[in-house]
Design a protein around this motif. Structure first.
Motif, PDB file in Angstrom:
ATOM      1  N   ILE A   1      40.877  57.734  41.502  1.00 49.64           N
ATOM      2  CA  ILE A   1      40.675  56.912  42.709  1.00 49.64           C
ATOM      3  C   ILE A   1      39.494  55.976  42.508  1.00 49.64           C
ATOM      4  N   ALA A   2      38.426  56.513  41.921  1.00 50.69           N
ATOM      5  CA  ALA A   2      37.222  55.696  41.749  1.00 50.69           C
ATOM      6  C   ALA A   2      37.494  54.518  40.824  1.00 50.69           C
ATOM      7  N   VAL A   3      38.165  54.786  39.698  1.00 50.39           N
ATOM      8  CA  VAL A   3      38.460  53.684  38.773  1.00 50.39           C
ATOM      9  C   VAL A   3      39.333  52.652  39.462  1.00 50.39           C
ATOM     10  N   LEU A   4      40.356  53.149  40.164  1.00 47.69           N
ATOM     11  CA  LEU A   4      41.253  52.236  40.875  1.00 47.69           C
ATOM     12  C   LEU A   4      40.470  51.357  41.845  1.00 47.69           C
ATOM     13  N   ALA A   5      39.639  52.016  42.653  1.00 43.30           N
ATOM     14  CA  ALA A   5      38.886  51.261  43.661  1.00 43.30           C
ATOM     15  C   ALA A   5      37.985  50.230  43.001  1.00 43.30           C
ATOM     16  N   GLY A   6      37.294  50.644  41.928  1.00 45.12           N
ATOM     17  CA  GLY A   6      36.363  49.734  41.266  1.00 45.12           C
ATOM     18  C   GLY A   6      37.080  48.527  40.707  1.00 45.12           C
ATOM     19  N   VAL A   7      38.157  48.775  39.968  1.00 41.67           N
ATOM     20  CA  VAL A   7      38.880  47.662  39.350  1.00 41.67           C
ATOM     21  C   VAL A   7      39.491  46.767  40.411  1.00 41.67           C
ATOM     22  N   TRP A   8      40.005  47.401  41.442  1.00 40.33           N
ATOM     23  CA  TRP A   8      40.602  46.621  42.535  1.00 40.33           C
ATOM     24  C   TRP A   8      39.556  45.704  43.173  1.00 40.33           C
ATOM     25  N   ALA A   9      38.389  46.282  43.443  1.00 42.99           N
ATOM     26  CA  ALA A   9      37.318  45.481  44.053  1.00 42.99           C
ATOM     27  C   ALA A   9      36.963  44.315  43.155  1.00 42.99           C
ATOM     28  N   TRP A  10      36.791  44.603  41.880  1.00 36.55           N
ATOM     29  CA  TRP A  10      36.394  43.554  40.937  1.00 36.55           C
ATOM     30  C   TRP A  10      37.456  42.461  40.872  1.00 36.55           C
ATOM     31  N   TYR A  11      38.719  42.894  40.775  1.00 36.58           N
ATOM     32  CA  TYR A  11      39.806  41.930  40.619  1.00 36.58           C
ATOM     33  C   TYR A  11      39.953  41.095  41.891  1.00 36.58           C
ATOM     34  N   SER A  12      39.877  41.751  43.051  1.00 41.01           N
ATOM     35  CA  SER A  12      39.989  41.009  44.310  1.00 41.01           C
ATOM     36  C   SER A  12      38.885  39.978  44.416  1.00 41.01           C
ATOM     37  N   HIS A  13      37.684  40.402  44.007  1.00 39.94           N
ATOM     38  CA  HIS A  13      36.561  39.475  44.082  1.00 39.94           C
ATOM     39  C   HIS A  13      36.787  38.278  43.173  1.00 39.94           C
ATOM     40  N   SER A  14      37.327  38.533  41.965  1.00 40.82           N
ATOM     41  CA  SER A  14      37.519  37.403  41.067  1.00 40.82           C
ATOM     42  C   SER A  14      38.618  36.478  41.607  1.00 40.82           C
ATOM     43  N   LEU A  15      39.618  37.053  42.301  1.00 36.86           N
ATOM     44  CA  LEU A  15      40.624  36.184  42.936  1.00 36.86           C
ATOM     45  C   LEU A  15      39.987  35.312  44.004  1.00 36.86           C
ATOM     46  N   VAL A  16      39.119  35.939  44.818  1.00 41.07           N
ATOM     47  CA  VAL A  16      38.433  35.175  45.856  1.00 41.07           C
ATOM     48  C   VAL A  16      37.597  34.071  45.223  1.00 41.07           C
ATOM     49  N   GLN A  17      36.904  34.418  44.131  1.00 41.48           N
ATOM     50  CA  GLN A  17      36.055  33.427  43.477  1.00 41.48           C
ATOM     51  C   GLN A  17      36.877  32.257  42.972  1.00 41.48           C
ATOM     52  N   SER A  18      38.040  32.562  42.369  1.00 39.67           N
ATOM     53  CA  SER A  18      38.812  31.450  41.832  1.00 39.67           C
ATOM     54  C   SER A  18      39.345  30.588  42.967  1.00 39.67           C
ATOM     55  N   LEU A  19      39.510  31.192  44.152  1.00 34.72           N
ATOM     56  CA  LEU A  19      39.924  30.393  45.303  1.00 34.72           C
ATOM     57  C   LEU A  19      38.782  29.507  45.791  1.00 34.72           C
ATOM     58  N   LEU A  20      37.572  30.099  45.843  1.00 37.31           N
ATOM     59  CA  LEU A  20      36.422  29.336  46.321  1.00 37.31           C
ATOM     60  C   LEU A  20      35.992  28.306  45.279  1.00 37.31           C
ATOM     61  N   GLY A  21      36.052  28.712  44.022  1.00 35.78           N
ATOM     62  CA  GLY A  21      35.942  27.761  42.931  1.00 35.78           C
ATOM     63  C   GLY A  21      34.575  27.165  42.670  1.00 35.78           C
ATOM     64  N   SER A  22      33.504  27.726  43.179  1.00 34.95           N
ATOM     65  CA  SER A  22      32.199  27.157  42.840  1.00 34.95           C
ATOM     66  C   SER A  22      31.467  28.147  41.935  1.00 34.95           C
ATOM     67  N   PRO A  23      30.503  27.670  41.157  1.00 33.04           N
ATOM     68  CA  PRO A  23      29.759  28.577  40.287  1.00 33.04           C
ATOM     69  C   PRO A  23      29.076  29.656  41.107  1.00 33.04           C
ATOM     70  N   ASP A  24      29.019  30.835  40.561  1.00 30.95           N
ATOM     71  CA  ASP A  24      28.603  31.967  41.374  1.00 30.95           C
ATOM     72  C   ASP A  24      27.603  32.823  40.628  1.00 30.95           C
ATOM     73  N   HIS A  25      26.579  33.282  41.330  1.00 33.53           N
ATOM     74  CA  HIS A  25      25.588  34.152  40.713  1.00 33.53           C
ATOM     75  C   HIS A  25      25.527  35.504  41.404  1.00 33.53           C
ATOM     76  N   SER A  26      26.480  35.776  42.294  1.00 29.72           N
ATOM     77  CA  SER A  26      26.353  36.986  43.094  1.00 29.72           C
ATOM     78  C   SER A  26      26.641  38.224  42.254  1.00 29.72           C
TER      79      SER A  26
END
Lengths: 318, 751
Positions: free
Chosen positions: B173-198
């Protein structure tokens, strides 16, 4: 001559407030050999606490009779002293006792007190909206002259008289307390030699706690006097705190009478020296150098008397 | 509870420890309720803030916290046995990390999301139709928290009842949650499309992976209780440099595979993208090769070499890895310079020049190669014979013997961070790094000599900083009174003069006050600091220009033969200048601490009379401490003045002096790394808190942090070795006596 006396009275007024605060520093130093950096916030909380109480009874623009003013003043001093004592007690419980149990190095106490000082002053700021110019309601004409000093045009105003008299009463009271009561004896005992005092059946923790309470009460009362005379805010404690600390050192830190003398002396000197030769034209040095004068006097005294005017030791001199 | 029964007459109920603790916890929750919340109230109504804070239903939550703390404290002895179960510590750390990532950290820098934190981001993301459903599901309100709580609860249950199946479920569950969070965030980032330091998504991923690791440890361990530290120490005692290789692996993977290398405009080009962007430009063949294949090969090669060298503890391979790592580092830097310069000359929209527009990837690769080179160096210098220092795993577990290369590894981590983190940071943090953190670190190093080593409490330290600043302002001609033409200097040349002037100031303050003991000295130095500030305000002889201060102080520059360096406006260049200054100062002070003078300071700090009796010239030694501390402060002043360009007396208030003392003690009095860490943490904290609490409340929180630190760790963040030795004896840690009886008998005592 008139100006000289006016400045002298002004200096005595300020000096008696410094002396009251300085007593808090010196009492704590006497029993713990530590500078209580958060004492300035005890002073500050006394002002706010007494404001809340006094504000319930009097309102702006009232003109009270003299006995009513006396009563309000007494109430203010009492509430300031109570709040100050409570804050000082909490301060000792939180910032001093745990460190003492752990045998922390001396500077750790200083820093925990500094942390507490930041915390208290900013918490008060959060609760009281960080206004820099709070004033007590004006319920009597503070600046009306009570009497004129004979032989000159110098006057003593009501508030100056109140401040000086109440400060003197409290200092005499403290002096009696420390030299004449059982509590005073145990404070002196702990100051002289804590382990031996413990062997003689004195509860050291309790004595230290009570020392903080006494010092806090005086500081809180001074907070009320200061707030009534001038304005008060959550950062009001800093400068009077530093000055009072200097006054305590000037008189000989750990020495109660020394703190009284040091406070009065500092107040008088910092009002008289910058205005010399007292002809009403601003003086040779100028008021903007007030703080420099205070510190230079302090350094000079310490260079020639490294342990202050009256020397150290709460135990010996009181 | 039995205590209340045994209460003696005459003792109040308050002296019952349980009641006292309960009251303390409730008081704590009450104070917390006052601390957290908006600033309210008016001059007419002082009580408003108070009523809002404690009279609403929200007080119940805080009281609940108080009750929880009380329960935890009361039943602590029952909880304690579980704390040595395998997996419990990483579980706690991982849980805390995820909570921090969810609650405190920024998840995006994009201005489209107001404060960029997880809550606002997930609100916005779950409503965005254009986002991929997978990511949208993840950000739907309670799901991320539910995932976390389930993973954490399953992990905790696995630790308590010790069932391997449960552990593996938790890990999954932990691995799933972590990877999911990371992947979702990268999808959001590619949608927002600006350089990011967060950092939020990365930290959340790490937290989840830690939870997964904890579950795995629970499943795999056969024993009832774990000595995690002993295990880790045992592993790394044989393989110095291995932790560096591990971190380098993570950083390198992130850098070469996913991070941005080049970001002109709103582009986010990874290494592959960058290579294709530059395939047709006039990039030098070497850099082109680096982008295309050489980079990956160098990463793989140096990683393998360093790992093998560390595994075998082979000195020659270690030197090889060190060399390869350094060469790769240089090649990497060349490639970075080339892509930024060529990118600007071929005018990719928004590319602005050499060393500009670079993403995090290149710098991560730099850090990777530096760490790999460092790992090789540590292996090479650790000695090849097994067990030269530590004999058995049991010895290591008991804390006997040193782990070779540990301090070197730490220094390398810090160095890699200091060199390659700042270019990755946002301009805001670069500015904070230079004008807050860096300068106060330098000041803390200087004050550490006076307070930490010589034991003289100096509450006016900022005065020397002021003297250094005003000296600079005078000699560059930024004050009303101009120096004669031949004395005009560039800012960097002011450094020696500032040092000399501060030396003189330090000595002239010290000479008359040296008779004074600790607390008297404190008030005199405090007075000195105030005098200097008031003099600056009052402007005697029109020298200091009064409250307006000096402005137009030129930026530093060096013109030395062929070398021309001009520090402009940007903060980053100053960071490296500051790094050089701090590095030199550390080198010098490190020697100083070990020297005769350093020992003399320790002697007068501990017992002045005894020191004098053993022949220490206390006056001279104290004066030297004052003067050395003062001159360091003066250097900081020169740097400050020329970096910021304008100074006024407000920069030198008493509060700053007190803060520097707090930094030194907070970090660990008398410890050079401690003083630096203390200054860094406490100057970083306000900037971090800016996103967490109302800005005016920051100082309150800092005060609370300082207070808690002193209560629970009075020796500071990184206590000084010498002080620890004074308390526990020099030869062995105290634990050796109590736990290592068998080790002492079996393998021969280490004494």
């Amino acid at each position: 001559m008139t100006d000289f006396l006016n400045y002298l009275v002004l200096g005595l007024t300020r000096g008696s407030m410094y002396a009251l605060i300085a007593l808090g520093y010196t009492l704590v130093y006497g029993v713990l050999q530590l500078i209580n950096f958060a004492h300035s916030e005890v002073f500050m909380s006394g002002a706010f606490g007494s404001y809340l109480i006094v504000g319930m009874f009097v309102h702006d623009g009232q003109h009270l009779a003299w006995w009513q003013v006396t009563l309000v003043m007494f109430l203010g001093l009492l509430s300031g002293a109570l709040v100050g004592a409570a804050v000082a007690w909490g301060l000792e419980r939180v910032a001093y006792r745990p460190l003492r149990r752990r045998g922390a190095p001396k500077l750790a106490f200083l820093i925990s007190a500094i942390g507490m000082s930041f915390f208290l002053s900013q918490l008060a700021g959060k609760l009281f909206n960080r206004l820099s110019q709070n004033q007590f309601p004006s319920y009597f004409d503070q600046n009306k002259a009570v009497f004129t000093i004979p032989g000159s045009g110098a006057t003593v105003s009501r508030i100056q008289l109140i401040v000086i008299v109440s400060a003197v009463i409290m200092m005499v009271f403290l002096d009696r307390l420390v030299s004449g009561t059982k509590l005073g004896r145990s404070i002196r005992g702990v100051a002289e030699d804590a382990p031996t005092a413990a062997l003689m059946g004195i509860d050291i923790d309790k004595t230290i706690s009570r020392t903080f309470i006494i010092g806090g009460a005086l500081g809180g009362a001074a907070g009320f006097l200061f707030g009534t005379t001038f304005v008060f805010s959550n950062i009001m404690g800093f400068i009077p705190g530093v000055k009072a600390f200097a006054a305590a050192v000037l008189g000989g830190i750990g020495n109660i009478r020394g703190a009284m003398i040091g406070g009065l002396l500092l107040g008088v000197v910092e009002n008289l020296v910058p205005t010399f030769p007292w002809n009403g034209s601003g003086g040779w040095i100028g008021l903007q150098w007030t703080d420099v004068v205070a510190f230079v006097v302090l350094v000079l005294v310490l260079v020639f008397r490294p342990t202050g005017i009256l020397g150290e030791r709460l135990g010996r001199a009181a | 509870m039995s205590a209340s029964v045994q209460r003696r007459p005459g003792e109040s109920i308050l002296s019952n420890p349980l009641v006292g603790r309960a009251l303390g916890c409730l008081a704590l929750s009450f104070v917390l309720a006052l601390m957290i919340g908006k600033q309210e109230g008016t001059q007419q109504d002082f009580g408003l803030a108070f009523r809002q804070a404690v009279l609403g239903p929200r007080i119940l939550w805080f009281l609940l916290i108080g009750v929880l703390v009380f329960v935890l404290l009361t039943f602590w002895p029952r909880v304690q046995p579980y704390l040595n179960r395998p997996g419990i510590r990483p579980l706690a750390v991982g849980g805390l990390t995820v909570v921090v990532a969810y609650a405190l950290l920024k998840w995006t820098d994009s201005t489209a999301v107001s404060d960029g934190k997880f809550g606002t981001l997930s609100d916005a993301a779950s409503q965005t139709g254009t986002l991929a459903p997978l990511a949208r599901t993840f950000f739907t309100a309670p799901l991320p928290w539910v995932l976390f709580l389930v993973a954490f609860a399953v992990g905790a249950a696995a630790v308590v009842i010790r069932r391997a199946v449960l552990s593996w479920v938790g890990a999954a569950i932990a691995v799933l949650a972590g990877v999911w969070a990371w992947y979702s965030h990268s999808l959001v980032q590619s949608l927002l499309g600006s350089p990011d330091h967060s950092t939020g998504a990365l930290v959340a991923l790490l937290g989840f992976l830690t939870i997964a690791a904890a579950c795995a440890a629970t499943a795999l361990s056969a024993e009832e209780s774990a000595n995690t530290r002993g295990f880790i120490n045992g592993v790394f005692a044989w393989r110095p440099g291995m932790p560096l290789v591990g971190v380098a692996l993570l950083l390198g993977l992130a850098g070469f595979a996913i991070a941005t290398w080049f970001s002109p405009g709103n582009r986010n080009a990874t290494l592959v993208d960058t290579a294709s962007m530059f395939s047709t430009t006039g990039l030098s063949p070497l850099s082109k090769a680096y982008l295309g294949w050489l980079g990956y090969v160098l990463f793989a090669l140096s990683l393998a070499l360093a790992a093998y060298a560390a595994y075998r503890r082979d000195a020659r391979l270690g030197w090889g890895a060190a060399g390869l790592g350094l060469v790769s580092l240089v090649l990497n830097l060349v490639a970075l310079h080339d892509i930024s310069a060529v990118g600007a000359s071929t005018a990719y929209d928004g590319a602005t020049g050499a060393w500009q527009n670079l993403g995090t990837g290149g710098w991560l690769a730099c850090a990777t190669f530096l760490l790999l080179a460092g790992a090789g160096y540590i292996v090479a210098t650790a000695g090849s014979e097994r067990g030269t220092i530590a004999r058995t795993k049991a010895d290591i577990a008991a804390g006997i013997g040193k782990i070779p290369g540990k301090s070197k590894a730490l220094i390398l981590f810090v160095l890699a961070g200091a060199l390659f983190y700042p270019p990755m940071a946002t301009p805001f943090w670069q500015k904070v790094l230079v004008s807050e953190i860096g300068i106060y670190v330098l000041l803390a190093i200087g004050l550490n000599v006076v307070v930490g080593w010589a034991g003289l409490l100096d509450l006016g330290f900022i005065a020397f900083y002021a003297i250094g600043s005003y000296t600079t302002a005078y000699f560059v001609g930024a004050l009303p009174i101009q120096p004669p033409e031949w004395m005009r200097l560039s800012p960097l040349l002011c450094i020696p003069i500032a040092i000399i002037i501060c030396l003189i100031a330090g000595v002239s303050l010290g000479a008359p006050t040296l008779r004074l003991r600790g607390d008297y000295l404190a008030i005199v130095t405090l007075g000195f600091g105030e005098i200097i500030r008031i003099v600056a305000v009052n402007n005697p002889g029109n020298f200091t220009n009064g409250p307006r201060g000096a402005f137009g102080i030129p930026q530093p520059e060096i013109h030395l033969g062929p070398i021309h360096i001009d520090w402009g406006q940007a903060s980053l260049q100053y960071w490296y200048l500051l790094l050089v200054i701090v590095g030199l100062v550390i080198l010098a002070f490190n020697r100083l601490e070990q020297s005769r003078l350093g020992r003399a300071w320790a002697a007068i700090r501990e017992d002045e009379v005894a020191a004098q009796a053993t022949g220490v010239n206390t006056t001279r030694v104290k004066l030297l401490a004052f003067a050395i501390g003062a001159s360091t402060s003066g250097v900081a002043g020169v740097f400050f003045a020329s970096q910021i360009g304008y100074i006024n007396p407000d920069n030198f208030v008493l509060n700053n002096s007190i803060l520097v003392v707090a930094y030194v003690v907070f970090g660990g009095m008398g410890s050079l790394p401690g003083a630096m860490a203390g200054a860094a943490v406490l100057t970083w904290l306000p900037e971090f808190l800016k996103d967490q609490v109302p800005a005016e409340d920051r100082q309150m929180w800092i005060g609370a942090v300082i207070l808690l630190m002193m209560i629970f760790r009075p020796a500071g963040l990184i206590p000084a070795k010498r002080r620890a030795a004074e308390l526990h004896g020099l030869d062995e840690p105290s634990s050796a006596e109590t736990t290592a009886v068998a080790a002492n008998e079996g393998m021969g005592a280490t004494k």
